[in-house]
Write a protein that holds these residues in place. Structure first.
Motif, PDB file in Angstrom:
ATOM      1  N   LYS A  34      -3.492   3.217 -15.445  1.00 23.27           N
ATOM      2  CA  LYS A  34      -2.920   2.191 -16.323  1.00 23.27           C
ATOM      3  C   LYS A  34      -3.950   1.101 -16.549  1.00 23.27           C
ATOM      4  CE  LYS A  34       1.001  -0.934 -16.882  1.00 23.27           C
ATOM      5  NZ  LYS A  34       0.301  -2.156 -17.183  1.00 23.27           N
ATOM      6  N   TRP A  35      -4.317   0.922 -17.818  1.00 25.65           N
ATOM      7  CA  TRP A  35      -5.179  -0.187 -18.204  1.00 25.65           C
ATOM      8  C   TRP A  35      -4.299  -1.404 -18.389  1.00 25.65           C
ATOM      9  CZ3 TRP A  35     -10.232   0.585 -17.911  1.00 25.65           C
ATOM     10  CH2 TRP A  35     -10.770   1.855 -18.182  1.00 25.65           C
ATOM     11  N   GLY A  36      -4.762  -2.540 -17.961  1.00 27.50           N
ATOM     12  CA  GLY A  36      -4.015  -3.766 -18.174  1.00 27.50           C
ATOM     13  C   GLY A  36      -4.935  -4.881 -18.608  1.00 27.50           C
ATOM     14  N   LYS A  37      -4.334  -5.954 -19.119  1.00 27.06           N
ATOM     15  CA  LYS A  37      -5.135  -7.107 -19.528  1.00 27.06           C
ATOM     16  C   LYS A  37      -5.673  -7.856 -18.324  1.00 27.06           C
ATOM     17  CE  LYS A  37      -2.797  -7.894 -23.896  1.00 27.06           C
ATOM     18  NZ  LYS A  37      -1.977  -8.814 -24.681  1.00 27.06           N
ATOM     19  N   THR A  38      -4.903  -7.866 -17.228  1.00 28.46           N
ATOM     20  CA  THR A  38      -5.333  -8.601 -16.039  1.00 28.46           C
ATOM     21  C   THR A  38      -5.528  -7.698 -14.822  1.00 28.46           C
ATOM     22  OG1 THR A  38      -3.036  -9.114 -15.464  1.00 28.46           O
ATOM     23  CG2 THR A  38      -4.241 -10.745 -16.774  1.00 28.46           C
ATOM     24  N   ILE A  39      -4.847  -6.548 -14.786  1.00 29.98           N
ATOM     25  CA  ILE A  39      -4.960  -5.619 -13.652  1.00 29.98           C
ATOM     26  C   ILE A  39      -5.041  -4.190 -14.189  1.00 29.98           C
ATOM     27  CG2 ILE A  39      -3.762  -4.641 -11.644  1.00 29.98           C
ATOM     28  CD1 ILE A  39      -2.493  -7.349 -11.182  1.00 29.98           C
ATOM     29  N   THR A  40      -5.910  -3.398 -13.586  1.00 27.92           N
ATOM     30  CA  THR A  40      -6.021  -1.970 -13.913  1.00 27.92           C
ATOM     31  C   THR A  40      -5.791  -1.158 -12.647  1.00 27.92           C
ATOM     32  OG1 THR A  40      -7.452  -2.270 -15.823  1.00 27.92           O
ATOM     33  CG2 THR A  40      -7.659  -0.183 -14.660  1.00 27.92           C
ATOM     34  N   HIS A  41      -5.061  -0.049 -12.784  1.00 26.48           N
ATOM     35  CA  HIS A  41      -4.729   0.830 -11.665  1.00 26.48           C
ATOM     36  C   HIS A  41      -5.559   2.111 -11.747  1.00 26.48           C
ATOM     37  CE1 HIS A  41      -1.159  -1.587 -10.674  1.00 26.48           C
ATOM     38  NE2 HIS A  41      -1.077  -1.757 -11.983  1.00 26.48           N
ATOM     39  N   VAL A  42      -6.108   2.532 -10.607  1.00 24.70           N
ATOM     40  CA  VAL A  42      -6.954   3.728 -10.547  1.00 24.70           C
ATOM     41  C   VAL A  42      -6.512   4.603  -9.378  1.00 24.70           C
ATOM     42  CG1 VAL A  42      -9.316   4.605 -10.322  1.00 24.70           C
ATOM     43  CG2 VAL A  42      -8.914   2.425 -11.479  1.00 24.70           C
ATOM     44  N   GLU A  43      -6.372   5.897  -9.641  1.00 25.58           N
ATOM     45  CA  GLU A  43      -6.076   6.865  -8.581  1.00 25.58           C
ATOM     46  C   GLU A  43      -7.364   7.620  -8.258  1.00 25.58           C
ATOM     47  OE1 GLU A  43      -2.838  10.290  -7.639  1.00 25.58           O
ATOM     48  OE2 GLU A  43      -3.842  10.433  -9.579  1.00 25.58           O
ATOM     49  N   THR A  44      -7.649   7.774  -6.965  1.00 25.47           N
ATOM     50  CA  THR A  44      -8.837   8.505  -6.515  1.00 25.47           C
ATOM     51  C   THR A  44      -8.414   9.616  -5.574  1.00 25.47           C
ATOM     52  OG1 THR A  44     -10.198   6.527  -6.711  1.00 25.47           O
ATOM     53  CG2 THR A  44     -11.079   8.319  -5.367  1.00 25.47           C
ATOM     54  N   ILE A  45      -8.961  10.800  -5.794  1.00 25.97           N
ATOM     55  CA  ILE A  45      -8.657  11.970  -4.969  1.00 25.97           C
ATOM     56  C   ILE A  45      -9.967  12.588  -4.488  1.00 25.97           C
ATOM     57  CG2 ILE A  45      -7.665  14.299  -4.957  1.00 25.97           C
ATOM     58  CD1 ILE A  45      -5.715  13.246  -7.144  1.00 25.97           C
ATOM     59  N   TRP A  46     -10.043  12.851  -3.186  1.00 26.43           N
ATOM     60  CA  TRP A  46     -11.171  13.564  -2.578  1.00 26.43           C
ATOM     61  C   TRP A  46     -10.713  14.988  -2.260  1.00 26.43           C
ATOM     62  CZ3 TRP A  46     -15.719  11.743   0.420  1.00 26.43           C
ATOM     63  CH2 TRP A  46     -16.079  10.428   0.119  1.00 26.43           C
ATOM     64  N   THR A  47     -11.535  15.972  -2.637  1.00 28.40           N
ATOM     65  CA  THR A  47     -11.287  17.359  -2.234  1.00 28.40           C
ATOM     66  C   THR A  47     -12.542  17.903  -1.571  1.00 28.40           C
ATOM     67  OG1 THR A  47     -11.885  18.128  -4.453  1.00 28.40           O
ATOM     68  CG2 THR A  47      -9.538  17.878  -3.992  1.00 28.40           C
ATOM     69  N   ASN A  48     -12.336  18.836  -0.644  1.00 31.16           N
ATOM     70  CA  ASN A  48     -13.492  19.437   0.024  1.00 31.16           C
ATOM     71  C   ASN A  48     -13.928  20.691  -0.722  1.00 31.16           C
ATOM     72  OD1 ASN A  48     -11.674  21.428   0.813  1.00 31.16           O
ATOM     73  ND2 ASN A  48     -11.588  20.763   2.946  1.00 31.16           N
ATOM     74  N   ASP A  49     -14.935  21.390  -0.180  1.00 32.70           N
ATOM     75  CA  ASP A  49     -15.467  22.569  -0.855  1.00 32.70           C
ATOM     76  C   ASP A  49     -14.519  23.762  -0.832  1.00 32.70           C
ATOM     77  OD1 ASP A  49     -15.855  22.924   1.866  1.00 32.70           O
ATOM     78  OD2 ASP A  49     -18.030  23.096   1.722  1.00 32.70           O
ATOM     79  N   GLU A  50     -13.401  23.652  -0.116  1.00 28.43           N
ATOM     80  CA  GLU A  50     -12.354  24.681  -0.152  1.00 28.43           C
ATOM     81  C   GLU A  50     -11.241  24.280  -1.122  1.00 28.43           C
ATOM     82  OE1 GLU A  50     -11.071  25.086   3.882  1.00 28.43           O
ATOM     83  OE2 GLU A  50     -12.919  26.079   4.511  1.00 28.43           O
ATOM     84  N   ASP A  51     -11.492  23.226  -1.919  1.00 25.79           N
ATOM     85  CA  ASP A  51     -10.557  22.674  -2.894  1.00 25.79           C
ATOM     86  C   ASP A  51      -9.266  22.160  -2.237  1.00 25.79           C
ATOM     87  OD1 ASP A  51     -10.222  21.868  -5.523  1.00 25.79           O
ATOM     88  OD2 ASP A  51      -8.975  23.600  -6.008  1.00 25.79           O
ATOM     89  N   LYS A  52      -9.387  21.689  -1.001  1.00 20.51           N
ATOM     90  CA  LYS A  52      -8.252  21.094  -0.305  1.00 20.51           C
ATOM     91  C   LYS A  52      -8.376  19.576  -0.391  1.00 20.51           C
ATOM     92  CE  LYS A  52      -7.361  24.835   2.859  1.00 20.51           C
ATOM     93  NZ  LYS A  52      -7.238  25.263   4.250  1.00 20.51           N
ATOM     94  N   ARG A  53      -7.275  18.937  -0.718  1.00 23.66           N
ATOM     95  CA  ARG A  53      -7.250  17.483  -0.806  1.00 23.66           C
ATOM     96  C   ARG A  53      -7.339  16.896   0.597  1.00 23.66           C
ATOM     97  NH1 ARG A  53      -3.006  14.447  -4.691  1.00 23.66           N
ATOM     98  NH2 ARG A  53      -3.972  15.924  -6.112  1.00 23.66           N
ATOM     99  N   VAL A  54      -8.326  16.018   0.811  1.00 30.23           N
ATOM    100  CA  VAL A  54      -8.501  15.405   2.130  1.00 30.23           C
ATOM    101  C   VAL A  54      -8.144  13.919   2.141  1.00 30.23           C
ATOM    102  CG1 VAL A  54     -10.239  17.072   2.881  1.00 30.23           C
ATOM    103  CG2 VAL A  54     -10.981  14.960   1.780  1.00 30.23           C
ATOM    104  N   PHE A  55      -8.117  13.292   0.937  1.00 26.82           N
ATOM    105  CA  PHE A  55      -7.883  11.851   0.877  1.00 26.82           C
ATOM    106  C   PHE A  55      -7.411  11.492  -0.527  1.00 26.82           C
ATOM    107  CE2 PHE A  55      -9.430   7.595  -0.200  1.00 26.82           C
ATOM    108  CZ  PHE A  55      -8.980   6.846   0.876  1.00 26.82           C
ATOM    109  N   GLN A  56      -6.558  10.476  -0.600  1.00 24.25           N
ATOM    110  CA  GLN A  56      -6.191   9.932  -1.912  1.00 24.25           C
ATOM    111  C   GLN A  56      -5.940   8.443  -1.772  1.00 24.25           C
ATOM    112  OE1 GLN A  56      -2.792  12.370  -2.824  1.00 24.25           O
ATOM    113  NE2 GLN A  56      -1.350  10.791  -2.177  1.00 24.25           N
ATOM    114  N   ALA A  57      -6.149   7.732  -2.869  1.00 29.69           N
ATOM    115  CA  ALA A  57      -5.954   6.282  -2.856  1.00 29.69           C
ATOM    116  C   ALA A  57      -5.505   5.803  -4.226  1.00 29.69           C
ATOM    117  CB  ALA A  57      -7.252   5.568  -2.468  1.00 29.69           C
TER     118      ALA A  57
END
Length: 145
Positions: A107-130
């Motif tokens: 979500k882009w905002g005029k005062t705040i923007t939200h970003v989702e981050t996902i880490w996956t390993n070389d086996e395509d398994k999700r190890v972290f999200q924020a």
């Protein structure tokens, strides 16, 4: 300054602290609202003894998440003032040879923007999200020299 593929290699020298360049992030894709980066695992990022040996430290993951999420927010023409929050979830041990880090502006905002981050390993398994929020300014700040 808008973050682009052309400036990504030297970005950390003038937008961040130079030690981030030592983390050797490779930017694979940079589009408006999206950055896909990769990181080759290196012993300097990992625990040296015990059950955590070979696992990337959480602090490295958190720092790189903040960097790549910030870069995604910087792909617009709106200046990003800085990080406000980062709601993080460690889903499994960060083990592997290579990690993919994908940050998407939700979500882009005029005062705040939200970003989702996902880490996956070389086996395509999700190890972290924020979910991160960043302040947005309607102007570039004046640089005082």
């Amino acid at each position: 300054m808008k973050f682009t593929k052309e400036i990504s290699k030297d970005w950390h020298f003038y937008a961040w602290n130079p030690w981030l360049h030592e983390l050797d992030i490779r930017h694979d894709t940079i589009e408006e609202g999206y950055v896909k980066a990769s990181l080759v695992n290196d012993p300097k990022y990992c625990a040296k003894v015990g059950h955590g040996q070979g696992r990337i430290f959480g602090g490295v993951i958190l720092a790189l998440t903040d960097v790549v999420a910030y870069e995604a927010a910087m792909t617009s023409n709106i200046y990003v003032g800085g990080s406000l929050t980062q709601d993080s979830s460690f889903l499994r041990e960060a083990r592997g040879e290579m990690f993919t880090i994908e940050s998407t502006v939700t979500k882009w905002g005029k005062t705040i923007t939200h970003v989702e981050t996902i880490w996956t390993n070389d086996e395509d398994k999700r190890v972290f999200q924020a979910l991160s929020t960043f302040t947005m300014l309607n102007h570039y700040p004046k640089v005082v020299v």
